[in-house]
Enzyme design. Structure first.
Site, PDB file in Angstrom:
ATOM      1  N   SER A  71     -17.632  15.933  -0.570  1.00 27.61           N
ATOM      2  CA  SER A  71     -16.849  14.845  -0.460  1.00 27.61           C
ATOM      3  C   SER A  71     -15.863  14.506  -1.425  1.00 27.61           C
ATOM      4  O   SER A  71     -14.902  13.905  -1.258  1.00 27.61           O
ATOM      5  CB  SER A  71     -17.618  13.483  -0.427  1.00 27.61           C
ATOM      6  N   THR A 124     -16.452   9.405  -2.535  1.00 28.35           N
ATOM      7  CA  THR A 124     -15.326   9.124  -1.623  1.00 28.35           C
ATOM      8  C   THR A 124     -14.458   8.143  -2.245  1.00 28.35           C
ATOM      9  O   THR A 124     -13.097   8.150  -2.246  1.00 28.35           O
ATOM     10  CB  THR A 124     -15.845   9.055  -0.261  1.00 28.35           C
ATOM     11  N   GLU A 241     -14.956   3.428   3.687  1.00 23.06           N
ATOM     12  CA  GLU A 241     -15.600   4.485   4.250  1.00 23.06           C
ATOM     13  C   GLU A 241     -17.052   4.060   4.615  1.00 23.06           C
ATOM     14  O   GLU A 241     -17.902   3.116   4.116  1.00 23.06           O
ATOM     15  CB  GLU A 241     -16.247   5.170   2.652  1.00 23.06           C
ATOM     16  N   ASP A 246     -22.938  10.749   6.823  1.00 22.75           N
ATOM     17  CA  ASP A 246     -23.138  11.964   5.991  1.00 22.75           C
ATOM     18  C   ASP A 246     -24.506  12.013   5.726  1.00 22.75           C
ATOM     19  O   ASP A 246     -24.898  13.118   5.731  1.00 22.75           O
ATOM     20  CB  ASP A 246     -22.091  11.898   4.800  1.00 22.75           C
ATOM     21  N   HIS A 250     -27.165  14.910   6.438  1.00 17.41           N
ATOM     22  CA  HIS A 250     -27.984  15.659   5.527  1.00 17.41           C
ATOM     23  C   HIS A 250     -29.644  15.577   5.859  1.00 17.41           C
ATOM     24  O   HIS A 250     -30.356  16.415   5.606  1.00 17.41           O
ATOM     25  CB  HIS A 250     -27.770  15.039   4.083  1.00 17.41           C
ATOM     26  N   ASP A 288     -14.247  13.479   5.804  1.00 17.36           N
ATOM     27  CA  ASP A 288     -13.743  14.756   4.798  1.00 17.36           C
ATOM     28  C   ASP A 288     -14.261  15.921   5.224  1.00 17.36           C
ATOM     29  O   ASP A 288     -13.783  16.899   4.789  1.00 17.36           O
ATOM     30  CB  ASP A 288     -14.395  14.113   3.450  1.00 17.36           C
TER      31      ASP A 288
HETATM   32 MG    MG Z   1     -18.777   9.490   0.724  1.00 16.94          MG
HETATM   33 ZN    ZN Z   2     -22.449  15.234   2.115  1.00 19.10          ZN
END
Ligand code: MG
Ligand code: ZN
Length: 357
Positions: A71, A124, A241, A246, A250, A288
């Site tokens: 990121s 980010t 963001e 994300d 994960h 990203d």
């Molecule tokens: Mg981020």
């Molecule tokens: Zn990540």
């Protein structure tokens, strides 16, 4: 060129005013690949706001150091137009600081803001206002935010400003600079003077997950940011963001991922509503990289048959990031420049090109 040659006596050969936005809202869904976007069509109640875009492109997100980006390098590419190494925050591959779109906007006396559901010092958002050779340098990043010209910030991470390992207290620095501060809830626009800076620094290690009751924080923080930053008639840059799309990837947790994605879609809706009304705002939605190798596959059947094509299940191929091409959605003046397939660094150059910043 021919048209310009004939028109040289007239005032200008540049693009018509309508093609040059005053404001940019950049919405980054961290880890949001096409399957994540697609999930809003299967798990949401209403037509996703993604359907409101007419200009769509694809980006290659590789970093200078790795085929698969993290990121930090991903956001640095958007913020500064340079491919850098994984872990880089606003620095090039030689660890030299490079100007960001947010800093360029500040130099032009435009208003600027960053909003996240992670800490505000996370890779980010940090890549837009800070310069550090490693994303883990949270205290250095916090110090840079506390001494920056950023007009509006909202996210978690109070501990990186206060109760720091190095003993410094940048919460007090912000207070001394008369930045309006909150740590328990977002304020209302009438409590932020037009010329003032505002920061919401949540006490948590991150904002809660949607499935743990975060509620409308991301939409509220975005709306408050738009209300405040749009008081500057010269224009603004706001980055928002959806950080935890994300983290759902994960965790290989489809419910976590899709609830964060649907929350992010609401923010897209309000950004588009603002831009439609305003007429001078370019909205860009992208990511990203993709996280989890997420796919919307048919549900395996118990009776040994292959699968049920009427049932969709979110499945994953990795606990990390992937390097699939990432969609870019654009709306507003200059949005037509965002079609095609290009490198992630082009987002920066296209933002400068359309605004003339
Ligand atoms: Mg981020
Ligand atoms: Zn990540």
């Amino acid at each position: 060129m021919l048209a310009c040659a004939f028109l040289f006596i007239s005032i200008s050969c540049s693009a018509p005013e309508s093609a040059q936005p005053k404001n940019i809202i950049l919405l980054i869904g961290d880890g949001m690949g096409l399957s994540q976007v697609s999930s809003s069509y299967y798990y949401g109640d209403a037509t996703p706001n993604f359907s409101r875009f007419k200009h769509i492109g694809l980006i290659n997100t590789s970093a200078s150091s790795h085929k698969i980006t993290d990121s930090a390098a991903g956001a640095t590419a958007f913020a500064s137009g340079k491919k850098s190494y994984n872990g880089a925050i606003g620095v090039n591959s030689d660890t030299v600081s490079i100007p960001t779109i947010l800093e360029i906007a500040e130099k032009l006396n435009l208003s600027t803001g960053v909003v996240a559901t992670s800490t505000i010092t996370h890779a980010t958002p940090a890549s837009f206002y800070a310069h550090a050779k490693s994303r883990g340098m949270y205290e250095e990043i916090a110090k840079q935010l506390a001494t920056s010209e950023v007009d509006y910030a909202a996210g978690a991470g109070l501990r990186h400003f206060k109760n720091r390992d190095d003993g410094a207290n940048y919460y007090d620095t912000l207070d001394a600079r008369e930045v309006i501060l909150d740590t328990t809830s977002l304020t209302t626009i009438d409590k932020i003077c037009a010329e003032c800076k505002y920061m919401y620094l949540d006490t948590g290690g991150a904002m809660p997950r949607i499935i743990d009751g975060r509620g409308d924080y991301l939409s509220d923080a975005t709306r408050l940011g738009l209300d405040h930053l749009s008081r500057n008639e010269d224009g603004f840059f706001l980055m928002v963001e959806g950080s935890q799309i994300d983290w759902g990837g994960h965790a290989n947790n489809a419910e976590y991922l899709t609830t964060e994605l649907l929350d992010f879609d609401k923010v897209i809706g309000l950004a588009l509503d603002f831009a439609e009304k305003d007429g001078n705002t370019l909205v860009i939605v992208t990511a990203d990289h993709e996280t989890g190798g997420f796919s919307l596959s048919s549900t395996p059947m118990d009776d040994g048959a292959w699968s049920d094509y009427n049932q969709v299940t979110g499945t994953f191929s990795t606990g990390g990031h992937t390097t699939t091409l990432i969609p870019v959605f654009a709306y507003g003046p200059g949005a037509d420049k965002f079609g095609g397939i290009y490198e992630n660094t082009e987002i920066f150059h296209k933002m400068l090109e359309t605004t003339g910043w």
